[in-house]
Structures are given as structure tokens and as C-alpha cells.
Design a protein around this motif. Structure first.
Motif, PDB file in Angstrom:
ATOM      1  N   UNK A  64       5.966 -27.225   5.583  1.00 10.81           N
ATOM      2  CA  UNK A  64       4.848 -27.031   6.496  1.00 10.81           C
ATOM      3  C   UNK A  64       4.334 -28.414   6.847  1.00 10.81           C
ATOM      4  N   UNK A  66       0.948 -30.143   8.596  1.00  8.79           N
ATOM      5  CA  UNK A  66      -0.353 -29.824   9.186  1.00  8.79           C
ATOM      6  C   UNK A  66      -0.688 -30.742  10.361  1.00  8.79           C
ATOM      7  N   UNK A  71       3.100 -33.610   5.209  1.00  8.50           N
ATOM      8  CA  UNK A  71       4.165 -32.668   4.900  1.00  8.50           C
ATOM      9  C   UNK A  71       3.890 -31.957   3.590  1.00  8.50           C
ATOM     10  N   UNK A  72       4.087 -30.667   3.608  1.00  7.28           N
ATOM     11  CA  UNK A  72       3.928 -29.858   2.413  1.00  7.28           C
ATOM     12  C   UNK A  72       5.262 -29.151   2.176  1.00  7.28           C
ATOM     13  N   UNK A  74       7.180 -26.437   0.475  1.00  9.38           N
ATOM     14  CA  UNK A  74       6.858 -25.197  -0.225  1.00  9.38           C
ATOM     15  C   UNK A  74       7.918 -24.857  -1.255  1.00  9.38           C
ATOM     16  N   UNK A  86      11.478 -13.091   3.819  1.00  8.46           N
ATOM     17  CA  UNK A  86      10.133 -12.497   3.773  1.00  8.46           C
ATOM     18  C   UNK A  86       9.569 -12.329   5.184  1.00  8.46           C
ATOM     19  N   UNK A  87       9.834 -13.303   6.032  1.00  9.67           N
ATOM     20  CA  UNK A  87       9.311 -13.237   7.398  1.00  9.67           C
ATOM     21  C   UNK A  87      10.012 -12.141   8.183  1.00  9.67           C
ATOM     22  N   UNK A  89      11.417  -9.432   6.873  1.00 10.43           N
ATOM     23  CA  UNK A  89      10.986  -8.133   6.338  1.00 10.43           C
ATOM     24  C   UNK A  89       9.574  -7.778   6.785  1.00 10.43           C
ATOM     25  N   UNK A  90       8.729  -8.784   6.913  1.00 12.06           N
ATOM     26  CA  UNK A  90       7.348  -8.526   7.318  1.00 12.06           C
ATOM     27  C   UNK A  90       7.236  -8.430   8.836  1.00 12.06           C
ATOM     28  N   UNK A  91       8.344  -8.700   9.507  1.00 14.07           N
ATOM     29  CA  UNK A  91       8.390  -8.621  10.969  1.00 14.07           C
ATOM     30  C   UNK A  91       7.320  -9.472  11.635  1.00 14.07           C
ATOM     31  N   UNK A  92       7.176 -10.702  11.170  1.00 12.67           N
ATOM     32  CA  UNK A  92       6.172 -11.588  11.756  1.00 12.67           C
ATOM     33  C   UNK A  92       6.668 -12.139  13.086  1.00 12.67           C
ATOM     34  N   UNK A  96       5.366 -19.304   9.797  1.00 11.20           N
ATOM     35  CA  UNK A  96       4.389 -20.363   9.544  1.00 11.20           C
ATOM     36  C   UNK A  96       4.997 -21.624   8.945  1.00 11.20           C
ATOM     37  N   UNK A  97       6.319 -21.698   8.903  1.00 12.09           N
ATOM     38  CA  UNK A  97       6.975 -22.810   8.217  1.00 12.09           C
ATOM     39  C   UNK A  97       8.208 -23.256   9.008  1.00 12.09           C
ATOM     40  N   UNK A 144       6.135 -18.094  -6.207  1.00 10.78           N
ATOM     41  CA  UNK A 144       4.902 -18.566  -5.574  1.00 10.78           C
ATOM     42  C   UNK A 144       3.765 -18.601  -6.583  1.00 10.78           C
TER      43      UNK A 144
END
Lengths: 219, 219
Positions: A64, A66, A71-72, A74, A86-87, A89-92, A96-97, A144
Motif C-alpha cells: 500500500x 499512502x 510504502x506499507x 502488508x 480475498x478481493x 471472493x468479496x467482489x470488491x 486497496x493494494x 493478519x
DNA sequence: TAAAGTCTGTTGAATTTTCAACAAAATAGG
DNA sequence: CCTATTTTGTTGAAAATTCAACAGACTTTA
């Protein structure tokens, strides 16, 4: 693809899948192999997540950045592991990354829609894949939790020692390599690089640690 | 149980389940309602995670306490939301967190084994529940990404403003309440309480914020 | 309603982190 | 094998956090 069959058979996503079926399954899923270079971006922040990736060779990092360019990191994703699941499956609509290669290699991309929906051929493995995915995504949740535990520590020293102890545990040995250089480790732990270096120096002088490059030994 | 039917029908876990079926399904799943008091521990660190919980009323917090007694609040779980599902799905032997009630209420506990395995009655809803669970667990992953984004910020001020902006976005309003008192917010953001208080005072004086108790307004 | 207890904001001192800058060491590439 | 580039360790000063302590506001409950 052929050369990765052994890897895929041991990949948690394909757990319980008959060896013979694997090939035809990959075809049914519309999986495709994509080579990539070091530092290449494999998934960009803001994209829609329609596919999940399996790292066939090389390695990637989930990052990520900002507004101010900090830099982050993850997580680090190694051979045989998944990213983006995950993205998907969550259907986003907007991930965000970003996913960036830390070592050149190849990815197997699989469209999530093909996993989720029973296909025209009524393949029997969709149920199994969904179960596997659920377990994988749940396991990532645990990771996480671990990382939140690290980041909630207040000092660089605490974060660093907690991280190193986790790595030792994961490798079942006091000697292990980490997938980060100093700057990356700092960005992973959310601390200043120079402060991290100096803390490492201090630990070396105290005799609790030996390290050379990315190889560590806890004493 | 009857009084929570409306809530359960809108719970993401039971999405797509026929209203009529819900009652019999709950029976088939072996779901049980458990009342709890404020500050009561609903799940203890080290336990095996065999059940997942649905918060019917009241609210709970997911917390970690390290060797030195520092409390880390990982998340807040409100009415209609789930907890423990990731640990159950991942089949972990020892959960790394505790679940503590922040407000008295009732929980619906559901044994995960009953969700996962097709039952003797060959109920048709297991597939649907697994799909729902997958989406829920994946969505939690996103929340963790958000929280990691907060914790990786370097200063109390940055963490606080990022958190408040997220809350405003979530509530679609510049006025909102948060589920934490000051100490809890500090433990959630991984910062010192007095430092947090003083930062809030600073922001108030700068005129970017109004707050009273746990109600905030961004200006 | 009074007393006891909890929560919040403030303070100042000690500790720690960040930041910027630099030089030595290691690496990569020609 | 040499040069250019990247990585790493160190430093000191500035900034921020933590810590402990306390007083006032607010709650709870007896």
C-alpha cells in the motif's frame, strides 16, 4: 504449465483434487500462466479484482502506498501461495493494494467467476475449490491477526523481536532467512529504516542475534 | 429466538435463505442462544474454535493481551455481525484472541461442523452458507487491510485522523459515534491514551473537530 | 443525594522515533 | 575487473511518544 504440476498438486487451493483431473480442471477454469519481471506490478490499486493469482515461481509483495508516498508492505507471497483471493471472493470493485514482484517468476491467474459458478460441464470440483478457498482465506485472517499483533507493539525493538521470533517459529529453527532487505523489513514493520538498522546493531552487540544480509540467527 | 428472526434474515450469513426455512435450519445447525453480561469473556485465548458467534444484541470486542498486559483491541463486533468464524473455518487448535463483551446482550452460537458437513437430512442450504461464509471472511480480510493501514501510520495524529475519516465514510456523515471510549480507542489505534487525548484537544482547538464523549463531528 | 469509582484532559520529564546526511560495504553490469 | 548503483550502518538533532501523576467531570450505586 506442465512443469508446475507438482507444485499445484501441493497447493492448498487444489487440495483433494485428483491428480488426473487437475489438468482438465485448469482448462475448465480458464487459468492462464503469466510471466513477470522483478519490480513489475501484477495488480494495481483501484482495479477490480476478478482474478486470483497463484505464485508458480518467484515471489510478490502486497503493498500500500499512502498520499505521502510511504510504502506499507502488508505481506510477502511465496511460491505456491495465493494473492488477490480475498478481493475476488468479496467482489470488491476497487482493490486497496498493489501487488508487486520482488523476484521474477510466473503467476497462474484464475478468474474467480469460474471457480464460484458451477460450470456448463457440471464439473464436480467447484464445491471442493470453494471449501479450499474458505480455509485459505480464513488462514490469511490468522496471518493478519499476527501482523496486527506486531504493528500494535510500541517500539521498534519490540516489533523486531516479535517478528524474528515468529519467523523462527515458522521455520522451526533459530536460523532462518527473511524475504526482505532492511528497507522492506522497515516498511513491513512500520518503522524507520535507520532506527531498525541501529536496533539490529544493538542486538548484535548484546549477543542475542547474528545476521548477515537477510539471514538471521537467534542466540 | 423468535424476536431475532428479523435480524437474522438480514444477517449476511443467512443471505439467500428462505424465510420459512430459517427456523428449521437453525435447529438443524444446532444453534443456541447464550445471554452474556458486560465484560464477560465469550471466547478465551487458547481455546479451540469449534463455533462461530452471531451477535444478536449488545456488542463484543476482539482483544489480544500480550505478556506485559498491554491490551490490543483488534476489532469491535456489532449487532448482526459474526466473530470466531475465521478460526472455525481455518480449524485452528488455539485461538490467538479473546472475545469480550463491551455491552450486555445475546449471542447465537453455531457449531461450525454442522455448517460445513452436509447433514443427514441432506439439507440444501449448506452450500449457500458456505458461500456466504466465504464472502464474510473475505470481507473481514478487507477490514484487516484497513486496520493495518491505520497501524502503519507513524504518528498518533495520523492514525487518529485516518480512523475518523474512515468512520465518517462508513457512516456517510461527518457526524458519527464510535464504539470506544478514550482508552479503548487508544488500544485500538495502538497509541498512548494521554497522547491521544491531547491530540484530540489540539484538533478541537484547531477547529477541525468537535466531540463529546464518543460522538464526533468533523469540520 | 452523597460517596465511590471511572473517565478524560493536562502536564512535564524521560525515552524513543524520525529525519537527513554521509560513508563504508555489497552488488550489478558492462 | 572496474565502475556505477544500491544497500547498510551510524550519527546527531528535532520531533513525537510514552509514562506517571493529578485534578476535574462524569457515572454509578448505595
Amino acid at each position: 504449465m506442465q512443469k508446475y504440476l507438482e507444485l499445484l498438486k501441493n497447493c492448498p487451493l487444489f487440495l483433494g483434487v485428483n491428480d488426473d483431473e487437475l489438468i482438465s480442471m485448469l482448462g475448465c477454469l480458464g487459468a492462464r500462466v503469466v510471466p513477470f519481471a522483478k519490480r513489475q506490478t501484477l495488480m494495481e490499486e483501484g482495479e477490480q479484482a476478478k482474478e486470483l493469482g497463484v505464485v508458480l515461481s518467484g515471489s510478490v509483495q502486497i503493498v500500500q502506498v499512502d498520499y505521502f508516498g510511504n510504502r506499507n508492505i502488508l505481506s510477502d507471497v511465496e511460491t505456491g501461495e495465493l494473492f488477490g483471493e480475498a478481493f475476488a471472493c468479496a467482489e470488491v470493485q476497487s482493490v486497496p493494494i498493489s501487488v508487486v514482484a520482488s523476484e521474477a517468476g510466473e503467476i497462474l491467474f484464475i478468474p474467480y467467476a469460474r471457480i464460484e459458478a458451477p460450470c456448463a460441464n457440471a464439473c464436480g470440483f467447484h464445491r471442493q475449490l470453494i471449501h479450499n478457498l474458505l480455509k485459505i482465506v480464513a488462514a490469511k485472517n490468522l496471518l493478519f491477526h499476527q501482523k496486527l499483533g506486531l504493528l500494535s507493539k510500541r517500539t521498534t525493538r519490540e516489533k523486531l523481536t516479535a517478528y524474528l521470533l515468529l519467523q523462527a517459529k515458522k521455520n522451526k529453527s533459530n536460523r532462518f532467512s527473511i524475504p526482505f532487505d532492511r528497507q522492506e523489513l522497515a516498511d513491513y514493520l512500520g518503522v524507520d529504516r535507520s532506527g531498525l538498522s541501529s536496533e539490529l546493531g544493538k542486538m548484535r552487540r548484546e549477543g542475542v542475534l547474528r545476521c548477515r544480509k537477510n539471514h538471521f540467527e537467534l542466540l
